[in-house]
Design a protein around this motif. Structure first.
Motif, short mmCIF file in Angstrom:
data_model
loop_
_atom_site.label_atom_id
_atom_site.label_comp_id
_atom_site.label_asym_id
_atom_site.label_seq_id
_atom_site.Cartn_x
_atom_site.Cartn_y
_atom_site.Cartn_z
N THR A 90 25.43 65.53 23.39
CA THR A 90 24.70 64.79 24.40
C THR A 90 23.25 65.25 24.37
O THR A 90 22.99 66.46 24.29
CB THR A 90 25.28 65.06 25.79
N THR B 233 29.91 59.08 29.82
CA THR B 233 31.34 58.75 29.70
C THR B 233 31.49 57.38 29.04
O THR B 233 32.28 57.19 28.12
CB THR B 233 31.99 58.69 31.10
N HIS C 233 30.92 57.67 25.40
CA HIS C 233 32.05 58.29 24.70
C HIS C 233 33.18 57.28 24.51
O HIS C 233 33.85 57.28 23.48
CB HIS C 233 32.53 59.52 25.47
N LYS D 288 35.01 55.99 21.21
CA LYS D 288 36.46 56.17 21.08
C LYS D 288 37.10 54.84 20.66
O LYS D 288 37.95 54.81 19.76
CB LYS D 288 37.02 56.64 22.41
N TRP E 286 33.62 65.21 20.93
CA TRP E 286 32.35 65.24 21.66
C TRP E 286 32.27 66.50 22.51
O TRP E 286 33.27 67.13 22.82
CB TRP E 286 32.15 63.99 22.50
N ARG F 275 31.13 66.86 28.63
CA ARG F 275 29.99 66.22 29.32
C ARG F 275 29.37 67.13 30.39
O ARG F 275 28.16 67.25 30.50
CB ARG F 275 30.44 64.91 29.98
#
Ligand code: SF4
Lengths: 194, 629
Positions: B464, B485, B488, B492, B504, B507
């Motif tokens: 990130t 999110t 991600h 995915k 990843w 977060r």
């Protein structure tokens, strides 16, 4: 073959860590070492069976392939300069061609058990039939009042069979059977009886 | 100081007893022995100045760190000083120390940290800030500089974190900005001089240190805030420099350490010897702090590197030499250096490796010649996939560069390739993230010279974006947790395919990193509270975002204010009194160019962009050969 001691602080090095330290020292020693082929050549080494953490040792062994002549005294000195305190090579021995592999003969470990009182010798099968864990053996000794709960432990030798221990110690040796958890005493056979 | 020395000696015996009883009960006791080969183990009592260098993380990580091993040798080569080492003990050992009332000690001397003259702590990463407080707590050293009196060590910080240490600045008596080799000697001299004075007044020592270029004494600066939380002003006490300018070496061939690095007893994360071939990088990636604070590029001469490499092999018995730097394929004489070393060292069964690769065929061919790298696979860091974002971050690689690099690797026999991407960049849309998926799919489809790369395993690692101080993106906003999110999940969904493995960064960890990386001094109570509650953030099992949220709330602070807010140019940033060599105006211009999508060339291959790092331009740039783009 190298015979070495692992004592003091170094007894807290895991088997893997001691192997690492030995490998580094061998690489630094300038000895003509024998490496495996391929992309990532490895040193051909074999070690005595792992020691539990915190247990000192007076006679451990390491086999390493060499590709040339080696002067044992010089090799020992060079190695000892490159080892952490507590790991010390005591002898450098050529391995006779007919000698079985370390892993084949180092089947029994003899431990000195000291707790301030009488010193005991404890014999343990490290592999194969009757194999026992040092921890269990020490518990068994303590339960029978033969030693304190946390005695000082030193592995003093490795052998192919129980009777060989008498080359190094005299008198009484306790043997621990890993299957039954039993402790029994073995004694040196008087000469000429075999 | 005879009583103090006597004291140290007494306590050392107590430590001995403690170790004898506790070592058998902790995991990997080899971490705490201090009997490594090449450890100096200098006597504590006979040194005029005693130092302990601390890496505030586990032994296995700290022992892989080059910076401290350089300083360790620099100090120990002096006759009048000694340096010991310490790491953050694992939790079981922390518990043993506390239960037995034993203070954290230097590994070699086994003397408690509090008995040393200098305790140097490196700040490599924001997620070790709570660990720093933990180290000081375990050592029984008063946590903040303000609480420390006579007979307490000077706590010194360094490393990249020293360029914005504000959230933990008050834990330090002083911090060193930039390369520490020279300045450390000057500090030791100052302490030595001070110890021989009658009064030994701590304030006088601190003021003397503040006069050394590159030294930042936080207590000499006061920060004033506006009602909205932004900084009104930062004021320096009389005599304290404003700004504090970083230190830098120019002729690196005169500085050759480590030569005899300590050989870790417990296997470290990077089990190899590092040969630092150059410092600095001027590729100019706009998110990269290292690429700004270590400018300009200073290469070492090839011949001296070769000799040094041999010295390392002889002194350590290592089986791998890593040619380390920020971007090793950029070294102007990399072909001859790596090729020459690899063939010389091959005979000794020592591998030569490169820690990082550029995304191009040249780098792959280089790696192929070194071969041994194959064990672990290859890594490329394209970072972004859309042309627009490439211009934003100034990372000028095309899809074609990446594809040809991958197919070159495939041809050379590699089947495991790792790709690093970054999400959350300023101006990044969800379509930009989808382009990452498209690019990865294209690699799988065309990775073998336009054909499907059969058997290729791609590991896609996503970080990130966290804005860092002293970079062009220091003003930018970092994305919120829901936005990340979302990204991600796009990845995915888009990367559900055979042969692709997606990972990843946690977060919340990146979010916390964002709070601290641009944080100010008001964060200290939260750091201390989190540390008290057992947060050891770099060890994921002891990271707790809930506890951090609680700690921030208790301190009356809103994490999103630090993380998600774009700063105006006029705002005083918490690190504006610290100068990393690159001018603020240059950084702002670069920020504007990032927004406009314009790139800036590397000053090695084109003209100087006047970033401020050299004076006059190019004067401190050092190349070992002709620069070739
Ligand atoms: S001042 Fe010029 S030559 Fe020096 S690092 Fe900056 S851009 Fe490069």
């Amino acid at each position: 073959m190298l015979k070495y001691r692992k004592e003091g602080d170094a007894s807290f090095l895991s088997h893997r860590e001691a192997m690492r330290a030995m490998e580094r020292a061998l690489r630094r020693s300038g000895l003509p070492l024998d490496f495996s082929e391929g992309f990532s050549p490895r040193l051909r080494m074999s070690f005595s069976p792992a020691l539990p953490l915190g247990v000192a040792a007076e006679a451990e062994y390491l086999e390493v392939g060499v590709a040339g002549e080696v002067d044992p005294d010089e090799a020992r000195e060079k190695l000892n300069l490159a080892l952490p305190a507590g790991l010390r090579v005591s002898e450098v021995l050529p391995v006779p061609p007919n000698m079985p592999k370390l892993s084949r003969w180092a089947r029994f470990g003899l431990f000195r058990v000291e707790d301030g009182g009488e010193t005991l010798y404890l014999l343990l099968a490290l592999s194969g039939e009757g194999q026992g864990r040092l921890k269990d053996a020490v518990v068994a000794l303590a339960q029978r009042g033969m030693a304190a709960e946390r005695p000082m432990l030193t592995r003093v030798g490795l052998y192919a069979s129980p009777d060989e221990v008498f080359e190094d110690v005299r008198g009484k040796v306790i043997i621990f059977d890993g299957r039954t958890g039993e402790l029994s005493e073995i004694e040196e056979e008087p000469d000429g009886l075999d | 100081m005879p009583p103090l020395i006597f004291w140290g000696y007494e306590l050392s015996e107590e430590t001995e007893l403690f170790l004898g009883e506790e070592l058998a009960g902790v995991t990997r006791p080899g971490r705490y022995l201090g009997i490594e080969v090449n450890a100096y183990r200098k006597p504590f009592r006979s040194a005029d100045v005693t130092c302990v260098l601390v890496y505030p993380d586990a032994y296995e990580i700290g022992m892989s760190h080059l910076g401290l091993s350089i300083l360790y040798e620099e100090i120990n080569e002096r006759d009048d000083a000694m340096a010991d080492r310490a790491y953050l003990p694992w939790v079981d050992m922390q518990e043993s120390l506390e239960r037995r009332g034993i203070r954290l000690f230097g590994l070699e001397s086994r003397v408690p940290l509090g008995e040393f003259d200098l305790v140097g702590i490196t700040l490599q990463h924001e997620l070790t800030y709570a660990n720093v407080a933990r180290v000081l707590g375990l050592a029984g050293i008063p946590l903040t500089a303000a609480e420390r009196g006579e007979g307490v060590p000077l706590v010194i910080g360094g490393g990249p974190g020293a360029f914005n240490p504000e959230p933990v600045a008050e834990l330090f008596d002083l911090l060193v900005l930039g390369e520490g080799e020279e300045v450390l000697h000057e500090l030791i001299d100052a302490v030595k001089g001070w110890k021989s004075t009658e009064r030994r007044e701590r304030g006088a020592l601190l003021r003397a240190c503040a006069a050394i270029p590159g030294v930042y004494v936080p207590s000499l600066y006061s920060v004033h805030y506006r009602p909205d939380g932004a900084i009104e002003s930062i004021e320096a006490e009389r005599g304290a420099p404003m700004p504090v300018r970083k230190r830098r070496l120019t002729d690196l061939d005169r500085w050759r350490h480590p030569r005899r690095p300590v050989i870790p007893l417990v296997e470290p994360v990077h089990d190899r010897c590092s040969l630092e071939i150059f410092r600095g990088c001027t590729r100019g990636c706009r998110f990269c702090q290292a690429g700004m604070i270590y400018r300009p590029v200073r290469e070492r001469a090839e011949e001296s590197l070769r000799a040094w490499a041999w010295e390392l092999v002889e002194n350590t018995g290592c089986d791998e030499i890593s040619l380390s730097s920020l971007n090793s394929a950029d070294y102007t004489r990399i072909l001859s250096l790596s090729g020459g070393l690899a063939s010389e060292m091959g005979e000794k069964h020592v591998a030569v490796s490169l820690p990082s690769l550029r995304t191009d065929t040249f780098s792959v061919e280089l790696a192929a010649r070194l071969r041994r790298v194959k064990r672990t696979g290859l890594t490329f860091a394209p970072e972004v996939a859309s042309p627009r974002l490439r211009a934003t971050v100034n990372k000028v690689v095309s899809d074609e560069d990446l594809l040809s690099a991958v197919s070159a690797a495939y041809r050379e026999g590699w089947r495991k390739i790792k790709l690093y991407f970054m999400v959350g960049l300023p101006g990044e849309s969800e379509e930009d993230v989808e382009e990452i998926c498209a690019l990865v799919r294209r690699i799988m489809r065309e990775g073998a010279h336009g054909g499907p790369a059969k058997g290729l395993r791609l590991s896609v690692s996503v970080s990130t974006f966290v804005p860092k101080s002293h970079t062009p993106l220091q003003w930018a906003r970092q994305m919120s947790l829901p936005e990340i999110t979302r990204r991600h999940f796009i990845l995915k969904d888009g990367l559900r395919m055979r042969g692709v493995n997606l990972r990843w960064h946690t977060r919340e960890m990146s979010y916390l990193e964002g709070v601290l990386s641009r944080g100010d001094r008001r964060l200290l109570p939260a750091v201390l509270a989190a540390s008290r509650q057992g947060c050891l953030d770099s060890w994921s099992e002891f990271f707790s975002w809930e506890r951090w949220l609680g700690a921030l709330e208790a301190a009356g602070l809103d994490p999103s204010w630090y993380v998600e807010r774009e700063r105006p140019r006029s705002e005083t940033l918490p690190w504006d009194h610290l100068h990393a060599g690159v001018d603020r105006d240059f950084l702002w211009e670069e920020y504007e160019k990032a927004v406009r999508g314009e790139t800036t060339p590397d000053c090695r291959f084109s003209e100087c962009s006047e970033c401020g790092a050299c004076s006059p331009p190019r004067a401190q740039l050092r190349l070992a050969g002709e620069a070739a783009p």
